[in-house]
Enzyme design. Sequence first.
Site, PDB file in Angstrom:
ATOM      1  CB  ILE A  36       0.849  74.024 -10.143  1.00  0.00           C
ATOM      2  CG1 ILE A  36       1.187  73.611  -8.726  1.00  0.00           C
ATOM      3  CG2 ILE A  36       0.794  75.538 -10.284  1.00  0.00           C
ATOM      4  CD1 ILE A  36       2.629  73.321  -8.504  1.00  0.00           C
ATOM      5  NE  ARG A  37      -1.956  79.565 -12.093  1.00  0.00           N
ATOM      6  CZ  ARG A  37      -2.520  80.148 -13.132  1.00  0.00           C
ATOM      7  NH1 ARG A  37      -3.827  80.314 -13.182  1.00  0.00           N
ATOM      8  NH2 ARG A  37      -1.791  80.579 -14.154  1.00  0.00           N
ATOM      9  CE1 TYR A 143      11.826  82.077 -19.063  1.00  0.00           C
ATOM     10  CE2 TYR A 143      12.554  83.997 -20.302  1.00  0.00           C
ATOM     11  CZ  TYR A 143      11.749  82.885 -20.190  1.00  0.00           C
ATOM     12  OH  TYR A 143      10.842  82.593 -21.181  1.00  0.00           O
ATOM     13  CE  LYS A 147      12.265  79.011 -20.944  1.00  0.00           C
ATOM     14  NZ  LYS A 147      11.423  77.820 -21.050  1.00  0.00           N
TER      15      LYS A 147
END
Length: 315
Positions: A36-37, A143, A147
């Site tokens: 994304i960057r 998170y 997962k």
Amino acid sequence: MKKRILIVGACGQIGTELTGALRAKFGDHKVIASDIREGEDALMKGGPFEILDATDYFALEDLVMRHEITDVYLMAAMLSATAEKFPMKAWNLNMNSLFNVLNLAKDHKIEKVFWPSSIAVFGSTTPKSDTPQRTIMEPSTVYGISKQTGERWCEYYHQKFGVDVRSVRYPGLISYKTLPGGGTTDYAVDIFHKALKHGKYISFLNSESTLPMMFMDDAIRATIDIMESPSEKVKIRSSYNLGAISFSPAEISEEIKTHLPEFEMEYQPDFRQAIADSWPQSIDDSDARQDWGWEHQFDLKATTKIMLDNLKPSE
Ligand code: AKB
């Protein structure tokens, strides 16, 4: 066979090293890095790079079709500590990016998928030591929930649609090339930077918080090995336990002291302590060892020396 690899999240801690390793193995032009960057210079200049938001299905599909991608490594994710602060953002990124890639594979637009799971799939009701491959899994973090859910979907897509998806449950990863971001095991990287810079580290976990860890070179080898294994050897299509070393903040501090005798450690546990307390201390990874030949190479001693040697400012 014409292999063309896409790495999604190539500028992160794992993605950066994975991109380098895959380019070295298969050739620079065969590996398309995306994130994304923009990332560091070596990654940007070492081969094709594209800006990509992994939650945007049409952007991902367009990139896959343009580059005739066969294999996708989906490394973009929000890790445990940051995910506690932004639960919906974490769920959106971690789940939608996975669905996007699984759906491309289901529709035969790509052939093979690597998706990383984590020791975070386990929770406080899981046996803590030598945690088995199949056991109680009641994760208590945003998170970990993402997962665990992801693992179920991977297995479902494999069984229902024949999707060739492969996965390992990474422990905390230790590397010197790129910093980790937003994880609970990040202290085990930060400690080396602070030890060399200030001779002191304030740990956000208490002295006895033993967690499963691994040197990055081992993790990269495991990742490429499971992807390159013949399909019939990859018997588990949720995610494989993957172990290497286990240590506590006190133990890594002692090892650092063998190189930097003046090093001091202080303990100020914060909200990440509860996350660490819910995770295993060591992992039984015999399925990965039997099925596709997993073997770790780096112990705590070797890892510590490599980290200090490589982060040391050059004279
Ligand atoms: C984290 O700490 O969130 C990660 C992980 C163990 O998956 N490094």
